[in-house]
Design a protein around this motif. Structure first.
Motif, PDB file in Angstrom:
ATOM      1  N   UNK A 132      35.028  -7.739  64.633  1.00  0.00           N
ATOM      2  CA  UNK A 132      34.562  -6.347  64.671  1.00  0.00           C
ATOM      3  C   UNK A 132      35.650  -5.391  65.182  1.00  0.00           C
ATOM      4  N   UNK A 133      36.637  -5.916  65.857  1.00  0.00           N
ATOM      5  CA  UNK A 133      37.700  -5.039  66.381  1.00  0.00           C
ATOM      6  C   UNK A 133      38.692  -4.630  65.294  1.00  0.00           C
ATOM      7  N   UNK A 134      38.683  -5.388  64.214  1.00  0.00           N
ATOM      8  CA  UNK A 134      39.628  -5.080  63.138  1.00  0.00           C
ATOM      9  C   UNK A 134      38.876  -4.548  61.921  1.00  0.00           C
ATOM     10  N   UNK A 135      39.082  -3.271  61.641  1.00  0.00           N
ATOM     11  CA  UNK A 135      38.525  -2.641  60.445  1.00  0.00           C
ATOM     12  C   UNK A 135      39.478  -1.551  60.030  1.00  0.00           C
ATOM     13  N   UNK A 136      39.724  -1.429  58.746  1.00  0.00           N
ATOM     14  CA  UNK A 136      40.728  -0.480  58.270  1.00  0.00           C
ATOM     15  C   UNK A 136      40.041   0.526  57.347  1.00  0.00           C
ATOM     16  N   UNK A 137      40.071   1.808  57.762  1.00  0.00           N
ATOM     17  CA  UNK A 137      39.377   2.853  57.018  1.00  0.00           C
ATOM     18  C   UNK A 137      40.323   4.006  56.718  1.00  0.00           C
ATOM     19  N   UNK A 138      39.827   4.929  55.892  1.00  0.00           N
ATOM     20  CA  UNK A 138      40.632   6.106  55.559  1.00  0.00           C
ATOM     21  C   UNK A 138      40.964   6.184  54.088  1.00  0.00           C
ATOM     22  N   UNK A 139      40.596   5.154  53.334  1.00  0.00           N
ATOM     23  CA  UNK A 139      40.832   5.169  51.889  1.00  0.00           C
ATOM     24  C   UNK A 139      39.480   5.153  51.176  1.00  0.00           C
ATOM     25  N   UNK A 140      39.513   5.350  49.879  1.00  0.00           N
ATOM     26  CA  UNK A 140      38.290   5.381  49.074  1.00  0.00           C
ATOM     27  C   UNK A 140      38.409   4.322  47.987  1.00  0.00           C
ATOM     28  N   UNK A 141      37.441   3.384  47.939  1.00  0.00           N
ATOM     29  CA  UNK A 141      37.523   2.324  46.928  1.00  0.00           C
ATOM     30  C   UNK A 141      36.264   2.231  46.082  1.00  0.00           C
ATOM     31  N   UNK A 142      35.327   3.170  46.282  1.00  0.00           N
ATOM     32  CA  UNK A 142      34.033   3.074  45.606  1.00  0.00           C
ATOM     33  C   UNK A 142      34.196   3.037  44.089  1.00  0.00           C
ATOM     34  N   UNK A 143      33.522   2.058  43.469  1.00  0.00           N
ATOM     35  CA  UNK A 143      33.518   1.968  42.011  1.00  0.00           C
ATOM     36  C   UNK A 143      34.657   1.175  41.414  1.00  0.00           C
ATOM     37  N   UNK A 144      35.606   0.717  42.225  1.00  0.00           N
ATOM     38  CA  UNK A 144      36.754  -0.024  41.700  1.00  0.00           C
ATOM     39  C   UNK A 144      36.936  -1.331  42.468  1.00  0.00           C
ATOM     40  N   UNK A 145      37.501  -2.318  41.786  1.00  0.00           N
ATOM     41  CA  UNK A 145      37.892  -3.562  42.461  1.00  0.00           C
ATOM     42  C   UNK A 145      39.347  -3.395  42.882  1.00  0.00           C
ATOM     43  N   UNK A 146      39.547  -2.742  44.015  1.00  0.00           N
ATOM     44  CA  UNK A 146      40.897  -2.392  44.477  1.00  0.00           C
ATOM     45  C   UNK A 146      41.448  -3.513  45.352  1.00  0.00           C
ATOM     46  N   UNK A 147      42.704  -3.880  45.070  1.00  0.00           N
ATOM     47  CA  UNK A 147      43.299  -5.020  45.745  1.00  0.00           C
ATOM     48  C   UNK A 147      43.715  -4.681  47.177  1.00  0.00           C
ATOM     49  N   UNK A 148      43.804  -5.713  47.986  1.00  0.00           N
ATOM     50  CA  UNK A 148      44.297  -5.593  49.351  1.00  0.00           C
ATOM     51  C   UNK A 148      45.406  -6.623  49.530  1.00  0.00           C
ATOM     52  N   UNK A 149      46.453  -6.251  50.263  1.00  0.00           N
ATOM     53  CA  UNK A 149      47.584  -7.159  50.481  1.00  0.00           C
ATOM     54  C   UNK A 149      48.031  -7.047  51.930  1.00  0.00           C
ATOM     55  N   UNK A 150      48.607  -8.135  52.456  1.00  0.00           N
ATOM     56  CA  UNK A 150      49.128  -8.160  53.827  1.00  0.00           C
ATOM     57  C   UNK A 150      50.606  -8.533  53.758  1.00  0.00           C
ATOM     58  N   UNK A 151      51.427  -7.826  54.532  1.00  0.00           N
ATOM     59  CA  UNK A 151      52.876  -8.064  54.510  1.00  0.00           C
ATOM     60  C   UNK A 151      53.188  -9.484  54.962  1.00  0.00           C
ATOM     61  N   UNK A 152      54.331 -10.049  54.525  1.00  0.00           N
ATOM     62  CA  UNK A 152      54.682 -11.440  54.877  1.00  0.00           C
ATOM     63  C   UNK A 152      54.745 -11.702  56.376  1.00  0.00           C
TER      64      UNK A 152
END
Length: 455
Positions: free
Chosen positions: A374-394
């Motif tokens: 629960x301490x980790x959540x990332x907001x501020x973008x809009x993804x509604x209606x799309x299957x938008x990818x997420x990536x994490x740096x190496x």
């Protein structure tokens, strides 16, 4: 014995008594009826009535007037034929007969695989193809990844354009990252050179509908593609040959090779019919089926040293499985949960980040308890209606996601604070990937079919 009509007036002949079983009588009766047809009846329609009268006798019936059934006049020996007029609105349209194109998925043209090489030259001066990792660069693409530190990219350095429809998925070649594989809604998969001329090297054609997912095996010499034409295909990366085809008759949404070296010949696929299926690429056979979800499968993520995997679905739940055992070891479904449409494992192996459909990225533990952090959540973008990818740096410090307004967003993994936002396209950015060895190189794919390389 004399036979008379129903009214008892007209003698109709004589008949001898004959012993006849019921089955013999029925068969002879049907044979006679087949030759002469059923007894004719005169059908006559009731009057339509007076349109000025609403209720009672003589009321208007119109096209709803019933038929009267009368027997032919007994004194008349000839049959009377009465033409029955049907109103136009009584005739129901007959459904068209189903065609093979509407029911068969084998003959949809997806069986024709072809490939085209677009590069400047197929082989270098030593006879090596583009699969050879280049050594003439200012970065070592084969060394140890320890000590790699990633930074947020700031500027656009290259644009690739060849796809004619939206990008659906992008993958760097494992380990070295000197090649980039892209899939698109135009049914094509393409591979690009990341260094030197940064040219298009090869196109793999074998699907006639949107390619939903692609995945490399461990050494990158083979990759899988999944498409809405209900086919999954195994390709040779170097020469473009289709090595095998797999299908269950349903649409595959996501597929993953098992990263374990001893099981890298097997893969799992999440289907539209709520099932996860497991195939062996050597025999082409279905070897396991995981059937507990209540909606189409969206993500599959291996965890716990590849002994387990996590699946999410349109049923707004998360399930964890032991690989090869078709009973979930963990089931999470909370009232506040939304469908999670894309996933990315954290390089530490302890967490998995999921793109949730309520405009946030949520994090779950990839260990025994599989609890949400629960301490980790990332907001501020809009993804509604799309299957938008997420990536994490190496190095695991930066979380990256596309955005439906055309941005690519970067967050700090530890604090959850958004570091940076780049306008990458006019349409939604649906795919993103970090270079496995560079400090600040990211590729994004958008609805306009372009791939952009950021540094």
């Amino acid at each position: 014995m004399a036979l008379t009509s129903a009214k008892g007036k007209i003698p109709t002949g004589y008949a001898e008594e004959v012993a006849l079983s019921e089955s013999t009588f029925r068969s002879q009766y049907r044979a006679r009826e087949a030759i002469e047809g059923p007894p004719s009846k005169k059908r006559k329609r009731e009057g339509k009535g007076d349109s000025s009268v609403v209720y009672g006798a003589g009321a208007y019936k119109g096209p709803w007037a019933k038929y009267e059934e009368e027997r032919p006049d007994a004194s008349s020996e000839e049959e009377v034929e009465v033409e029955v007029e049907y109103e136009e609105d009584e005739l129901e349209p007959q459904p068209e007969a189903p065609t093979k194109a509407g029911t068969a998925y084998e003959d949809d043209g997806s069986g024709k695989e072809s490939t085209e090489f677009h590069g400047t030259e197929m082989y270098d001066y030593q006879g090596r193809t583009y699969m050879h990792v280049p050594q003439d660069l200012d970065i070592d693409l084969k060394g140890d990844l320890a000590g790699l530190k990633n930074y947020v990219p700031k500027k656009l350095i290259h644009t690739w354009k060849s796809h004619t429809k939206p990008i659906t998925q992008i993958r760097f070649l494992p380990d070295s990252g000197h090649l980039l594989l892209s899939a698109s809604a135009d049914g094509k998969v393409k591979i690009w050179d990341v260094y030197h001329q940064r040219e298009l090297l090869r196109t793999y054609s074998g699907h006639n509908k949107l390619v939903s997912d692609i995945d490399f095996n461990n050494d990158g010499r083979q990759f899988l593609s999944a498409s809405y034409d209900r086919q999954m295909k195994l390709w040779d990366t170097e020469y473009g040959k289709c090595l095998n085809k797999f299908t269950t008759g349903k649409t595959p949404h996501v597929l993953r090779f098992n990263p374990d070296p001893s099981l890298n010949h097997e893969f799992i696929a999440g289907m539209s019919d709520k099932k996860i299926v497991q195939f062996d690429t050597r025999s082409g056979e279905l070897v396991q089926e995981y059937d507990h979800h209540l909606g189409a499968i969206n993500t599959l993520t291996f965890c716990d040293d590849n002994r387990r995997f996590i699946s999410t679905s349109d049923d707004k739940s998360l399930r964890a499985w032991e690989y090869g055992i078709p009973v979930p070891i963990k089931f999470i479904a909370e009232p506040y949960m939304y469908p999670m449409v894309r996933s990315a494992p954290h390089p530490s192996g302890k967490y998995v980040a999921f793109q949730s459909s309520d405009n946030q990225i949520v994090v779950y533990a990839a260990t025994d308890r599989f609890r949400q952090n629960r301490k980790k959540g990332f907001r501020g973008h809009n993804n509604a209606g799309y299957a938008i990818d997420v990536a994490i740096s190496p190095d695991g410090d930066i979380v990256t996601s596309g955005d439906s307004a055309g941005f690519v967003c970067f967050w700090d993994w530890k604090t959850g604070k958004m570091w940076h936002k780049i306008q990458a396209s006019d349409g939604a950015v649906v795919a993103c990937a970090w270079h496995p060895r560079e400090t600040s190189k990211v590729v994004t794919g958008a609805l306009d079919g372009t791939l952009k390389y950021w540094d």
